[in-house]
Motif scaffolding. Structure first.
Motif, short mmCIF file in Angstrom:
data_model
loop_
_atom_site.label_atom_id
_atom_site.label_comp_id
_atom_site.label_asym_id
_atom_site.label_seq_id
_atom_site.Cartn_x
_atom_site.Cartn_y
_atom_site.Cartn_z
N UNK A 1 0.95 -1.32 0.04
CA UNK A 1 0.11 0.05 0.05
C UNK A 1 0.75 1.17 0.06
N UNK A 2 0.41 2.43 -0.90
CA UNK A 2 1.22 3.55 -0.91
C UNK A 2 0.47 4.72 -1.55
N UNK A 3 0.94 5.84 -1.19
CA UNK A 3 0.08 6.86 -1.56
C UNK A 3 1.10 7.93 -2.13
N UNK A 4 0.71 8.21 -3.35
CA UNK A 4 1.68 9.27 -4.05
C UNK A 4 1.37 10.76 -3.85
N UNK A 5 2.21 11.62 -3.33
CA UNK A 5 2.13 12.87 -3.16
C UNK A 5 2.88 13.62 -4.52
N UNK A 6 2.05 14.35 -5.08
CA UNK A 6 2.79 14.89 -6.50
C UNK A 6 2.49 16.51 -6.66
N UNK A 7 3.59 17.33 -6.56
CA UNK A 7 3.36 18.79 -6.77
C UNK A 7 2.86 19.03 -8.25
N UNK A 8 1.66 19.51 -8.20
CA UNK A 8 0.84 20.01 -9.44
C UNK A 8 0.81 21.34 -9.68
N UNK A 9 1.23 21.67 -10.98
CA UNK A 9 0.84 22.96 -11.68
C UNK A 9 -0.33 22.88 -12.85
N UNK A 10 -0.40 21.63 -13.20
CA UNK A 10 -1.24 21.19 -14.11
C UNK A 10 -1.79 19.73 -14.16
N UNK A 11 -2.72 19.39 -14.75
CA UNK A 11 -3.03 17.88 -14.77
C UNK A 11 -2.17 17.08 -15.37
N UNK A 12 -1.41 17.71 -16.25
CA UNK A 12 -0.23 16.83 -16.84
C UNK A 12 0.92 16.41 -15.90
N UNK A 13 0.88 17.02 -14.97
CA UNK A 13 2.07 16.64 -13.86
C UNK A 13 1.65 15.27 -13.32
N UNK A 14 0.45 14.94 -13.40
CA UNK A 14 0.05 13.54 -12.91
C UNK A 14 -0.09 12.36 -13.87
N UNK A 15 0.73 12.68 -14.91
CA UNK A 15 0.81 11.59 -15.97
C UNK A 15 2.03 10.63 -15.67
N UNK A 16 1.68 9.37 -15.36
CA UNK A 16 2.43 8.43 -14.77
C UNK A 16 3.44 7.78 -16.05
N UNK A 17 2.96 7.95 -17.19
CA UNK A 17 3.62 7.75 -18.40
C UNK A 17 4.84 8.16 -18.72
N UNK A 18 4.98 9.44 -18.22
CA UNK A 18 6.22 10.24 -18.32
C UNK A 18 6.87 10.45 -16.97
N UNK A 19 8.04 9.87 -16.90
CA UNK A 19 9.32 9.97 -15.98
C UNK A 19 10.14 10.71 -15.97
N UNK A 20 10.55 11.56 -14.84
CA UNK A 20 11.96 12.26 -15.08
C UNK A 20 13.28 11.55 -14.67
#
Length: 129
Positions: A92-111
């Motif tokens: 079990x885990x929760x992702x906390x993701x800094x957002x400036x747009x909905x595109x920031x929640x795209x799990x297909x694009x990794x830094x």
């Protein structure tokens, strides 16, 4: 076999830790979707978030709520997004993701971030706790 997150909890695999209690751990995602992407887990290995008992579930969310403001101060963003997917790691885990747009929640694009960059980000977030 222990999950990769349990191996992090046990110190078998290094991680860029943000905060830790007896029951919970927050650390940077090794493959972030945006800078500051943090995972929050219960130390107890339970595969599915909704299989956590009420106390552990509430504690996990309370712990995540304590971490989010530090991320928000360290990483310029409009807000911290929360995502629970739970398919990639059986813990079990929760992702906390800094957002400036909905595109920031795209799990297909990794830094691609170096270990040094991740260490700097973790230290910066910790400085706001």
């Amino acid at each position: 076999m222990a999950s990769i997150f349990s191996r992090i909890v046990n110190g078998e695999i290094p991680a860029h830790k943000i905060a830790e209690t007896d029951d919970y751990l927050a650390f940077l995602d090794a493959f972030p979707v945006v800078k500051g992407h943090t995972l929050v887990i219960p130390k107890q290995e339970i595969d599915y978030l909704f299989d956590l008992d009420d106390e552990l579930y509430a504690g996990l969310m309370k712990f995540a709520k304590q971490i989010a403001p530090a991320i928000e101060k360290a990483i310029p963003c409009q807000r911290i997004g929360v995502s629970v997917i739970g398919l990639e790691v059986p813990h079990a885990h929760v992702h906390l993701i800094p957002l400036n747009s909905m595109a920031d929640m795209n799990f297909n694009n990794k830094l691609k971030m170096s270990q040094e960059e991740l260490a700097e980000v973790a230290a910066h977030i910790r400085s706001f706790l």
